[in-house]
Enzyme design. Structure first.
Site, PDB file in Angstrom:
ATOM      1  N   GLU A   1       0.611  -1.207  -0.069  1.00  0.00           N
ATOM      2  CA  GLU A   1      -0.082   0.134  -0.112  1.00  0.00           C
ATOM      3  C   GLU A   1       1.025   1.302   0.029  1.00  0.00           C
ATOM      4  OE1 GLU A   1      -2.730   0.248   3.216  1.00  0.00           O
ATOM      5  OE2 GLU A   1      -3.436   2.199   2.427  1.00  0.00           O
TER       6      GLU A   1
ATOM      7  N   ARG B   1       5.592 -12.840   9.530  1.00  0.00           N
ATOM      8  CA  ARG B   1       6.324 -11.559   9.265  1.00  0.00           C
ATOM      9  C   ARG B   1       7.563 -11.426   9.966  1.00  0.00           C
ATOM     10  NH1 ARG B   1       2.177  -7.590   9.047  1.00  0.00           N
ATOM     11  NH2 ARG B   1       3.985  -5.824   9.420  1.00  0.00           N
TER      12      ARG B   1
ATOM     13  N   LYS C   1       4.272   0.758  10.091  1.00  0.00           N
ATOM     14  CA  LYS C   1       4.305   1.941   9.162  1.00  0.00           C
ATOM     15  C   LYS C   1       3.664   3.066   9.906  1.00  0.00           C
ATOM     16  CE  LYS C   1       3.158   0.024   5.078  1.00  0.00           C
ATOM     17  NZ  LYS C   1       2.506   0.278   3.553  1.00  0.00           N
TER      18      LYS C   1
HETATM   19  P1  ATP Z   1      -0.088  -1.558   6.714  1.00  0.00           P
HETATM   20  O1  ATP Z   1      -1.034  -2.457   5.976  1.00  0.00           O
HETATM   21  O2  ATP Z   1      -0.287  -1.644   8.362  1.00  0.00           O
HETATM   22  O3  ATP Z   1      -0.061  -0.205   6.111  1.00  0.00           O
HETATM   23  P2  ATP Z   1       2.149  -3.334   5.981  1.00  0.00           P
HETATM   24  O4  ATP Z   1       3.485  -3.145   6.493  1.00  0.00           O
HETATM   25  O5  ATP Z   1       1.279  -4.464   6.124  1.00  0.00           O
HETATM   26  O6  ATP Z   1       1.423  -2.138   6.558  1.00  0.00           O
HETATM   27  P3  ATP Z   1       1.749  -3.374   3.150  1.00  0.00           P
HETATM   28  O7  ATP Z   1       2.034  -2.231   2.116  1.00  0.00           O
HETATM   29  O8  ATP Z   1       0.341  -3.698   3.256  1.00  0.00           O
HETATM   30  O9  ATP Z   1       2.344  -2.693   4.388  1.00  0.00           O
HETATM   31  O10 ATP Z   1       2.871  -4.455   2.931  1.00  0.00           O
HETATM   32  C1  ATP Z   1       3.079  -4.987   1.619  1.00  0.00           C
HETATM   33  C2  ATP Z   1       3.534  -6.500   1.922  1.00  0.00           C
HETATM   34  O11 ATP Z   1       4.625  -6.465   2.701  1.00  0.00           O
HETATM   35  C3  ATP Z   1       2.281  -7.065   2.514  1.00  0.00           C
HETATM   36  O12 ATP Z   1       1.878  -8.508   1.719  1.00  0.00           O
HETATM   37  C4  ATP Z   1       2.569  -7.562   3.741  1.00  0.00           C
HETATM   38  O13 ATP Z   1       2.112  -8.710   4.197  1.00  0.00           O
HETATM   39  C5  ATP Z   1       4.146  -7.470   3.682  1.00  0.00           C
HETATM   40  N1  ATP Z   1       4.939  -7.048   4.939  1.00  0.00           N
HETATM   41  C6  ATP Z   1       4.592  -6.048   5.537  1.00  0.00           C
HETATM   42  N2  ATP Z   1       5.586  -6.084   6.756  1.00  0.00           N
HETATM   43  C7  ATP Z   1       6.101  -7.130   6.750  1.00  0.00           C
HETATM   44  C8  ATP Z   1       7.235  -7.726   7.591  1.00  0.00           C
HETATM   45  N3  ATP Z   1       7.293  -7.282   8.826  1.00  0.00           N
HETATM   46  N4  ATP Z   1       7.407  -8.998   7.127  1.00  0.00           N
HETATM   47  C9  ATP Z   1       7.347  -9.598   6.143  1.00  0.00           C
HETATM   48  N5  ATP Z   1       6.288  -9.142   5.247  1.00  0.00           N
HETATM   49  C10 ATP Z   1       5.768  -7.916   5.454  1.00  0.00           C
END
Ligand code: ATP
Ligand code: MG
Length: 560
Positions: free
Chosen positions: A39, A265, A275
């Site tokens: 995102e 994760r 984030k």
């Molecule tokens: P949010 O959804 O709260 O804004 P997010 O860290 O999930 O934060 P995204 O942009 O949705 O951000 O993440 C993109 C991809 O990265 C998703 O598929 C998510 O599952 C993966 N991702 C995010 N954080 C981690 C992490 N700490 N370890 C592994 N994969 C991650």
């Protein structure tokens, strides 16, 4: 949760790759299609690198490809700056997406048509309850939810209201479109989730075309289906959403049926990978921006001097598992050191200079001392450093009244200056405050190159620079941004490390460092790995310490 300090026993293999291998072997797929779906509401961090390496890595190892798809369904939080930075960071990490970047917003028309289809089939309805009412009526883990009074609206009325929502007739929050599933479902995600909300906001890509935006849950699986994603890989917190995604896939005329797989994760000690928190660190000025070298963002790691190969190796070592754990940040540091030790050329720098005058060295004389650029790589060659009567050493390397085990320079004691000569301290000059401001030394001309012909030994070898032929630089030393191994994301400001940045403004470096306009990593002997910072100007050199030399983690786990 457990803390992982050891590299995964078996690397390069994991349960997802096993599944993919089986799917190819059985002929279920000829091609594997994955995607990385950020995102665009912030910069990517080291946790994302795990997901990137997994999705793009699979596409490299098996026949198929990986899409970069922006999940841009919430214009209130998304910005072009993030779209740009995400592309730059994925490329910098060494991965290439198939074709052009894709956007969930490219599918808004299709998603909307499908939503009308759900309404016509009686599977979606417009709800006039407020956000608070919807939340209250959703129930809890132990209590079922309550049906909305608008749940049984006739399809024609729903369709009319939904079209008017789209046309922008109603203010933000006035109504939502919900799936009509089951308010008593044990899985709360199935209690009539919201599909569309009214949001009068400018979207970075669709501008003002839309007054309603799909929820992440409604957009995500269908976007995967549109792209023909075979293995939709995401983190564990979406496991409970899978039944909902499967419900959409079953009810809608989608062109493909992606299957979702969840992995744990990445969590790191001394690090927050939320984030929301990272955004706040930037907005509240706790750091100098998204690319502050203390940030766990890809942009921050890059600016700090971490090579992309070190991040890839780190991600390879931690592996992919189904159980949540916390990885010791020492493992990341180990991978950084290992890569930099191999690649960085050796240089000398003095962080806190103390002047040394070699009293028996002829005034005005300069000689060139040859120094090795890389001890393990003769092809890296040598360089010359000027040795003269006036030098700088590190303040820390001198003590006027040393304790027993101090083997560096002190009055009467002899040490080696790296590559140059043995010197002995014969006198101390102090300033008005009584602090040592200069040393008087003698050198032994017989010890050129750093060895005594009579075989006598010294216990310390110190780095140094010539006073005249060295340059001033600002050197920034970074420590953990958080003082605690498990910072509290809820109250993160209290756990910040007040010593996360130390600045040495009067450091001295070899002149070639100031002249070269390079972003190559360097090892400053005895100090660590350094890289030029983007704040440098032609008149003001700024260097970041990527990481110190000390290798406590390697001692723990061996050189596995
Ligand atoms: P949010 O959804 O709260 O804004 P997010 O860290 O999930 O934060 P995204 O942009 O949705 O951000 O993440 C993109 C991809 O990265 C998703 O598929 C998510 O599952 C993966 N991702 C995010 N954080 C981690 C992490 N700490 N370890 C592994 N994969 C991650
Ligand atoms: Mg997310």
């Amino acid at each position: 949760m457990t803390t992982t300090t050891e590299p995964a026993a078996e690397t390069g293999r994991d349960f997802i790759r096993d599944i993919i291998q089986a799917d190819l072997a059985s002929g279920k797929y000829q091609e594997i299609v994955t995607r990385f779906p950020p995102e665009p509401n912030g910069y990517l961090h080291i946790g994302h690198a795990k997901s990137i390496a997994l999705n793009f890595g699979i596409a490299q190892e098996f026949p198929g490809h990986c899409n970069l798809r922006f999940d841009d369904t919430n214009p209130a939080k998304e910005e072009q700056e993030y779209i740009d930075s995400i592309q730059a960071d994925v490329s910098w990490l060494g991965y290439q997406w198939a074709g052009e970047p894709l956007y969930a917003s490219d599918y808004f028309d299709q998603l909307y048509d499908w939503a009308e289809g759900l309404i016509r089939s009686g599977l979606a309805y417009v709800d006039d309850q407020s956000q608070d009412e919807i939340r209250l009526n959703r129930g809890t883990l132990t209590e079922p939810g309550k049906n909305s009074p608008f749940r049984d609206r006739p399809a024609a009325e729903n369709l009319d209201l939904f079209r008017r929502m789209k046309a922008g007739e109603f203010p933000n929050g006035a109504r939502v479109l919900r799936a009509r599933i089951d308010m008593a479902a044990g899985n709360i995600n199935l209690r009539d989730p919201v599909l569309y909300r009214i949001l009068h906001a400018h979207h970075p890509r669709t501008g003002t075309k839309w007054s309603i935006y799909p929820s992440y849950d409604y957009a995500h699986g269908q976007s995967d289906a549109i792209e023909g994603i075979t293995h939709s890989i995401c983190t564990l917190e979406f496991e409970d959403h899978r039944p909902l995604y499967d419900w959409f896939i079953e009810k809608l005329p989608v062109p493909a049926r992606p299957r979702q797989y969840e992995f744990a994760r990445l969590n790191l000690t001394y690090t927050v990978l939320s984030k929301r928190v990272l955004t706040q660190l930037v907005r509240d000025g706790h750091v100098a921006g998204w690319d502050d070298p203390r940030m766990p963002t890809i942009a921050g790691l890059k600016r700090r001097g971490v090579p992309p190969a070190a991040i890839r190796e780190f991600v390879r070592r931690i592996g992919v598992a189904k159980a949540n754990s916390v990885v010791d940040v020492g493992m990341l540091e180990f991978c950084i050191r290992e890569e930099l030790n191999r690649t960085a050329l050796r240089r000398m720098a003095v962080l806190k200079p103390l002047k040394v005058v070699i009293e028996n060295y002829p005034e005005g004389q300069i000689e060139e001392i040859e120094a090795i650029n890389h001890p393990d790589n003769p092809a890296a060659g040598t360089r010359r450093i000027a040795f003269g009567r006036e030098l700088y050493i590190e303040q820390e390397d001198f003590m006027e009244h040393p304790p027993k085990k101090f083997f560096r320079l002190s009055p009467g004691n002899e040490v080696r200056l790296r590559y140059a000569y043995f010197i002995k301290c014969t006198g101390v000059v102090k300033n008005a405050a009584g602090e040592v401001s200069e040393l008087r030394c003698t050198y032994d001309p017989e010890t050129r190159g750093g060895n005594a012909p009579d075989g006598r030994k010294v216990k310390a070898t110190m780095h140094w620079l010539p006073a005249a032929r060295s340059r001033t630089a600002e050197i920034r030393i970074y420590n953990q941004l958080f003082a605690k191994p498990n910072p509290d994301a809820g109250n993160f400001a209290a756990d910040l490390n007040p010593q996360s940045l130390e600045i040495f403004r009067d450091a001295r470096v070899e002149p070639a460092i100031a002249e070269a306009n390079s972003t190559d990593p360097m090892q400053f002997e005895r100090q660590g790995y350094f890289v030029r910072d983007k704040d440098s100007t032609p008149h003001h050199l700024v260097l970041n310490r990527t990481i110190g030399l000390r290798d406590t983690f390697a001692k723990q786990v061996g050189k596995a």
